[in-house]
Design a protein around this motif. Structure first.
Motif, short mmCIF file in Angstrom:
data_model
loop_
_atom_site.label_atom_id
_atom_site.label_comp_id
_atom_site.label_asym_id
_atom_site.label_seq_id
_atom_site.Cartn_x
_atom_site.Cartn_y
_atom_site.Cartn_z
N ALA A 94 -9.33 -23.99 12.63
CA ALA A 94 -7.95 -23.81 13.10
C ALA A 94 -7.37 -22.49 12.60
N SER A 95 -7.82 -22.03 11.44
CA SER A 95 -7.33 -20.75 10.91
C SER A 95 -7.74 -19.58 11.80
N ARG A 96 -8.73 -19.80 12.64
CA ARG A 96 -9.16 -18.76 13.58
C ARG A 96 -8.54 -18.94 14.97
N GLY A 97 -7.62 -19.88 15.08
CA GLY A 97 -6.88 -20.04 16.32
C GLY A 97 -7.36 -21.15 17.23
N TYR A 98 -8.26 -22.01 16.76
CA TYR A 98 -8.79 -23.08 17.59
C TYR A 98 -8.08 -24.40 17.31
N VAL A 99 -8.02 -25.24 18.33
CA VAL A 99 -7.60 -26.61 18.15
C VAL A 99 -8.86 -27.41 17.83
N VAL A 100 -8.82 -28.15 16.73
CA VAL A 100 -10.02 -28.81 16.23
C VAL A 100 -9.82 -30.33 16.22
N VAL A 101 -10.80 -31.04 16.73
CA VAL A 101 -10.77 -32.50 16.78
C VAL A 101 -11.93 -33.02 15.94
N ILE A 102 -11.63 -33.88 14.96
CA ILE A 102 -12.68 -34.47 14.13
C ILE A 102 -12.60 -35.98 14.25
N PRO A 103 -13.54 -36.59 15.00
CA PRO A 103 -13.50 -38.05 15.17
C PRO A 103 -14.40 -38.78 14.17
N ASP A 104 -14.04 -39.99 13.84
CA ASP A 104 -14.98 -40.93 13.26
C ASP A 104 -15.80 -41.53 14.40
N TYR A 105 -16.96 -42.07 14.08
CA TYR A 105 -17.74 -42.84 15.05
C TYR A 105 -18.40 -43.98 14.29
N ARG A 106 -18.80 -45.00 15.00
CA ARG A 106 -19.39 -46.16 14.35
C ARG A 106 -20.73 -45.81 13.70
N LEU A 107 -21.02 -46.50 12.61
CA LEU A 107 -22.19 -46.21 11.79
C LEU A 107 -23.09 -47.44 11.66
N TYR A 108 -24.32 -47.21 11.27
CA TYR A 108 -25.24 -48.29 10.92
C TYR A 108 -24.78 -48.92 9.61
N PRO A 109 -24.80 -50.25 9.44
CA PRO A 109 -25.46 -51.24 10.30
C PRO A 109 -24.57 -51.85 11.40
N GLU A 110 -23.32 -51.40 11.51
CA GLU A 110 -22.50 -51.95 12.60
C GLU A 110 -23.14 -51.69 13.95
N VAL A 111 -23.69 -50.50 14.12
CA VAL A 111 -24.34 -50.14 15.38
C VAL A 111 -25.64 -49.40 15.09
N LYS A 112 -26.44 -49.26 16.12
CA LYS A 112 -27.66 -48.46 16.08
C LYS A 112 -27.63 -47.48 17.26
N TYR A 113 -28.64 -46.61 17.32
CA TYR A 113 -28.81 -45.75 18.49
C TYR A 113 -28.86 -46.64 19.73
N PRO A 114 -28.14 -46.28 20.80
CA PRO A 114 -27.38 -45.06 21.03
C PRO A 114 -25.87 -45.24 20.92
N ASP A 115 -25.41 -46.31 20.27
CA ASP A 115 -23.98 -46.65 20.32
C ASP A 115 -23.09 -45.55 19.75
N PHE A 116 -23.55 -44.90 18.67
CA PHE A 116 -22.71 -43.84 18.09
C PHE A 116 -22.63 -42.62 19.01
N LEU A 117 -23.60 -42.49 19.91
CA LEU A 117 -23.50 -41.42 20.91
C LEU A 117 -22.49 -41.77 21.98
N ASP A 118 -22.40 -43.05 22.32
CA ASP A 118 -21.34 -43.47 23.24
C ASP A 118 -19.97 -43.17 22.64
N ASP A 119 -19.82 -43.43 21.34
CA ASP A 119 -18.55 -43.11 20.67
C ASP A 119 -18.26 -41.62 20.74
N SER A 120 -19.29 -40.81 20.46
CA SER A 120 -19.11 -39.36 20.45
C SER A 120 -18.68 -38.86 21.82
N ALA A 121 -19.34 -39.36 22.87
CA ALA A 121 -18.98 -38.95 24.22
C ALA A 121 -17.58 -39.43 24.58
N GLN A 122 -17.21 -40.61 24.10
CA GLN A 122 -15.87 -41.13 24.36
C GLN A 122 -14.82 -40.24 23.71
#
Length: 303
Positions: A94-122
């Motif tokens: 952001a100090s360089r002028g960008y809008v920055v988004v930092i999401p959490d996503y679900r982790l193991y053992p709650e989920v496995k591949y590919p669920d955290f990728l679905d979160d990321s895409a969401q």
């Protein structure tokens, strides 16, 4: 002399803190050493229904209209990590002028591949829809990550299935940035990673390198030249070669004075003496993801 001493103390403190990242230690002290007074932060914004479906947004106080947007995915081997720990990344970009988004996503053992990728895409799809309300330009959207987060960014950028679930195409991304990412890691050697990817039946299509095509977004790939956790030759170098073979622009950079962990730490103010990571990311985005080939030629560098 006093300034040099203070700098060295800050660097040593930052390295010590980052050394605890693999042990899931908080990065609060490093965040405290990173300036953020000139930023506006929107915290815990929901992008979905799960408790982990929240994100933080970092916006320059004096941002230009329609600023480029970076969605950053944290590392942690898909088993740990909190977006709050990476406030220094949001503040740095952001100090360089960008809008920055930092999401959490679900982790193991709650989920496995590919669920955290679905979160990321969401999270990326939410950003594309909503970021204009925070001063960002959805037409200048980049995804970025470190370690496991770089894997997430790579899969969102390279495997069109994930964004397609949300009505998006990978071509909606202006580019993507990977820091020390695992892009080609079969057979899985890390025992804590194995259950995340259904070992020994890990799907071949879980590997980013298998999704490269001539339609892949432009990329900036950065790694530590002596990374002991994620082999930079096989992963960063191998993916870069595959992208080039498909006529996709890629810039790969290797730094000599960082390791797997301090690479992302070098984005924080106290550790920028270790590597010009922030400058190189800034140059990549400002060159419109490599479209200005006079400034951003294909090359390998060691610094």
């Amino acid at each position: 002399m006093k300034l040099l001493k203070r700098t060295l103390i800050a660097v040593a403190a930052g390295v010590a803190i980052l050394g605890g990242l693999a042990a899931c230690s908080p990065l609060g002290t490093l965040n405290a050493l990173s300036p953020g007074s000139a930023l506006r932060t929107s915290a815990a914004v929901p992008y979905g229904s799960n408790p982990r479906h929240k994100l933080d947004i970092y916006t320059p106080e004096k941002a230009a209209a329609n600023a480029p947007v970076v969605v950053f995915f944290m590392g942690g081997n898909w088993v740990k990590g909190e977006r709050d720990d990476f406030a220094f990344v949001g503040r740095a970009l952001a100090s360089r002028g960008y809008v920055v988004v930092i999401p959490d996503y679900r982790l193991y053992p709650e989920v496995k591949y590919p669920d955290f990728l679905d979160d990321s895409a969401q999270a990326v799809a939410w950003t594309a829809r909503e970021i204009a309300g925070f001063g960002g330009d959805p037409k200048r959207l980049y995804v970025m990550g470190h370690s496991a987060g770089a894997y997430n960014a790579a899969m969102v950028a390279l495997d069109p299935r994930y964004l397609a679930k949300h009505g998006m195409k990978a071509s909606a991304l202006r580019g993507w940035i990977g820091l020390a990412g695992p892009y080609d890691f079969l057979p899985i050697e890390n025992t804590s990673t194995r259950p995340v990817f259904h070992f020994p039946n890990t799907p071949v299509d879980s590997q980013p390198i298998n999704h490269v095509s001539g339609e892949s977004p432009r990329a900036l790939l950065i790694a530590a030249s002596t990374d002991a956790l994620v082999n930079p030759v096989r992963n960063t170098g191998g993916l870069a070669n595959k992208l080039r073979a498909n006529n996709v622009f890629v810039k790969e950079i290797y730094y000599a004075r960082v390791n797997h962990v301090t690479l992302v730490g070098s984005l924080a103010a106290p550790l920028r003496v270790l590597a010009p990571t922030l400058d190189d990311i800034d140059a990549f985005i400002k060159s419109d993801a490599g479209r200005d080939t006079a400034r951003d030629t294909l090359r390998n560098t060691a610094q």
